[in-house]
Write a protein that holds these residues in place. Structure first.
Motif, PDB file in Angstrom:
ATOM      1  N   THR A 148      57.807 -67.111 107.533  1.00 42.07           N
ATOM      2  CA  THR A 148      59.102 -66.992 108.197  1.00 42.07           C
ATOM      3  C   THR A 148      59.143 -65.862 109.222  1.00 42.07           C
ATOM      4  OG1 THR A 148      59.870 -65.568 106.393  1.00 42.07           O
ATOM      5  CG2 THR A 148      60.327 -67.932 106.215  1.00 42.07           C
ATOM      6  N   VAL A 172      65.362 -66.471 108.632  1.00 41.28           N
ATOM      7  CA  VAL A 172      66.524 -65.892 109.300  1.00 41.28           C
ATOM      8  C   VAL A 172      67.024 -66.730 110.467  1.00 41.28           C
ATOM      9  CG1 VAL A 172      65.950 -63.533 108.663  1.00 41.28           C
ATOM     10  CG2 VAL A 172      64.999 -64.479 110.747  1.00 41.28           C
ATOM     11  N   VAL A 173      66.391 -67.872 110.730  1.00 39.51           N
ATOM     12  CA  VAL A 173      66.877 -68.748 111.797  1.00 39.51           C
ATOM     13  C   VAL A 173      66.902 -70.168 111.271  1.00 39.51           C
ATOM     14  CG1 VAL A 173      66.035 -67.277 113.661  1.00 39.51           C
ATOM     15  CG2 VAL A 173      64.536 -69.011 112.714  1.00 39.51           C
ATOM     16  N   SER A 174      67.342 -71.109 112.113  1.00 38.83           N
ATOM     17  CA  SER A 174      67.464 -72.485 111.664  1.00 38.83           C
ATOM     18  C   SER A 174      66.103 -73.057 111.300  1.00 38.83           C
ATOM     19  CB  SER A 174      68.112 -73.344 112.754  1.00 38.83           C
ATOM     20  OG  SER A 174      67.321 -73.333 113.914  1.00 38.83           O
ATOM     21  N   LEU A 232      62.178 -72.521 112.773  1.00 37.44           N
ATOM     22  CA  LEU A 232      61.472 -71.574 111.916  1.00 37.44           C
ATOM     23  C   LEU A 232      60.097 -72.099 111.510  1.00 37.44           C
ATOM     24  CD1 LEU A 232      61.584 -68.974 110.197  1.00 37.44           C
ATOM     25  CD2 LEU A 232      62.573 -70.360 108.387  1.00 37.44           C
ATOM     26  N   GLN A 276      71.110 -73.672 107.210  1.00 37.56           N
ATOM     27  CA  GLN A 276      70.579 -73.806 108.569  1.00 37.56           C
ATOM     28  C   GLN A 276      70.655 -72.506 109.353  1.00 37.56           C
ATOM     29  OE1 GLN A 276      69.154 -76.619 109.789  1.00 37.56           O
ATOM     30  NE2 GLN A 276      69.451 -77.651 107.830  1.00 37.56           N
ATOM     31  N   GLY A 277      70.515 -71.396 108.675  1.00 36.99           N
ATOM     32  CA  GLY A 277      70.491 -70.120 109.375  1.00 36.99           C
ATOM     33  C   GLY A 277      71.850 -69.709 109.913  1.00 36.99           C
ATOM     34  N   ASP A 278      71.860 -69.142 111.114  1.00 37.55           N
ATOM     35  CA  ASP A 278      73.104 -68.638 111.711  1.00 37.55           C
ATOM     36  C   ASP A 278      74.151 -69.727 111.883  1.00 37.55           C
ATOM     37  OD1 ASP A 278      72.673 -65.822 112.136  1.00 37.55           O
ATOM     38  OD2 ASP A 278      71.143 -66.376 113.605  1.00 37.55           O
ATOM     39  N   SER A 322      66.940 -61.630 103.140  1.00 34.62           N
ATOM     40  CA  SER A 322      67.347 -62.965 103.580  1.00 34.62           C
ATOM     41  C   SER A 322      68.665 -62.908 104.345  1.00 34.62           C
ATOM     42  CB  SER A 322      67.486 -63.913 102.389  1.00 34.62           C
ATOM     43  OG  SER A 322      68.655 -63.627 101.643  1.00 34.62           O
ATOM     44  N   LEU A 323      68.844 -63.849 105.245  1.00 32.31           N
ATOM     45  CA  LEU A 323      70.067 -63.907 106.043  1.00 32.31           C
ATOM     46  C   LEU A 323      71.306 -64.111 105.178  1.00 32.31           C
ATOM     47  CD1 LEU A 323      71.379 -63.902 108.855  1.00 32.31           C
ATOM     48  CD2 LEU A 323      70.960 -66.369 108.944  1.00 32.31           C
TER      49      LEU A 323
END
Length: 367
Positions: free
Chosen positions: A96, A202-204, A208, A232-234, A265-266
């Motif tokens: 990741t 940290v992203v979709s 990723l 799906q991240g942000d 993690s996000l």
């Protein structure tokens, strides 16, 4: 004058007759004073629990190492000089983000389980309490330390585990953290598995992992047989955070006694500015921000749940007296956090021996 002399003479005769007893009393005082001088720390009421957790981590590491080799995945001695089997490659299809190798190797110290026990003890968690837990594929060794501490303290976890991993984590698609968790459960080391799994990162997901990474992630989730969270991240951060909080609350049957999050993690941190200022370890009370973009950590803290944030592993190691990036791995117990505290056992044993010898001489003298 004669009366005074006779009293003095009597006193000397009494003292002389009790010479061995006087020596025994003096020796006892010397032993007591030496014990006080050599006393290190207050006796640790969690020492036995820390020791059990660290010993369990040694066993769990051995099980995972053997399983990795049985699956035909070699251990690179340059990356993993301690041959733990818990250190992954620099990059794979399910990697990741960038990871720091010394931090990953530091986390493999089995005494790290004692650190988690210490943090949980300070959080106020008691046997039978429910713990909300977020485990990361980036730190398989630290995940294992958390599980060992939870079991030693007889806590009941509700777990969300991630598949993806940063560099040098559980990033081999053939042996992800979900696989490791399943092995540890099937071998009887821990009675629990994750309530749900997430992609990690940290992203979709498409950006990723790429197509190969998505397929590898889906295969790992399918092998686990566990329900997957569609994160799906942000793009879906706030619904994802709310879903995790609800999962923890429902799984615990109310407010968890503590929240443990491994890695960065996000969903745990969120994207609010305050996330970058969070300290590591057991967080201080007073974190109340629940603004847009704030993650599960902030939601839990705002609800009064103690939070253990395990991210800056080197700092945690230094704070608790463990070595950074040790070769070879320390034995158990080792480090300040694993000190039994109280009086010095060797000094106490020597003192008892000396007192016993003097006591024997006193008995012989009386005969």
């Amino acid at each position: 004058m004669k009366a005074t002399s006779s009293k003095t003479g009597l006193f000397h005769r009494l003292v002389a007759g009790q010479g061995p007893l006087v020596a025994l009393a003096a020796a006892a005082l010397l032993v007591l004073s030496t014990l006080e001088v050599t006393r290190s720390l207050p006796a640790d009421p969690l020492y036995a629990t820390k020791l059990a957790a660290a010993q369990r981590m040694e066993l769990a590491t051995q099980v995972l190492r053997e399983e990795r080799l049985n699956r035909g995945i070699p251990i690179d001695p340059e990356i993993d000089p301690n041959a733990t089997g818990l250190i992954g490659s620099e990059h794979t299809t399910i990697t990741t983000t960038l990871g720091y190798l010394p931090a990953k190797r530091t986390s493999a110290n089995p005494n790290m389980a004692g650190v988690i026990v210490e943090m949980l003890g300070r959080s106020g968690a008691k046997p039978g309490d429910c713990a909300a837990v977020g485990l990361s594929g980036s730190f398989p060794a630290l995940n294992t330390a958390v599980l060992c501490a939870l079991q030693a303290l007889e806590l009941k976890p509700v777990i969300v585990s991630s598949v993806g991993a940063s560099s040098y984590g559980a990033n081999d698609p053939r042996f992800t953290w979900l696989d490791m968790e399943q092995v540890l459960n099937e071998r009887g080391l821990f009675p629990w598995r994750a309530a749900a799994v997430a992609p990690g990162g940290v992203v979709s997901i498409p950006a990723l992992f790429g197509d190969d990474g998505i397929r590898a992630m889906q295969a790992a989730v399918a092998r686990s047989g566990l329900p997957a969270l569609d994160e799906q991240g942000d793009e879906t951060l706030q619904p994802d955070v709310s879903r995790r909080v609800e999962l923890y609350w429902n799984g615990c049957g109310g407010r968890p006694s503590v929240f443990i999050t491994v890695g960065g993690s996000l969903p745990a941190l969120g994207s609010c500015p305050q996330a970058h200022a969070l300290p590591t370890g057991l967080l201080p009370p007073g974190i109340r921000s629940t603004g847009p973009g704030c993650g599960v950590i902030f939601r839990m803290a705002a609800a009064g749940v103690p939070v253990i944030h395990l991210l800056d592993i080197r700092k945690i190691a230094r704070d608790y007296g463990l070595p950074v990036d040790p070769v070879p791995l320390p034995a158990v117990p080792d480090g300040r956090v694993m000190s039994q505290g109280g009086y010095s056992r060797p000094v106490a044993l020597i003192g008892l021996f000396v007192l016993g010898m003097l006591g024997g001489l006193v008995k012989l003298r009386k005969k």
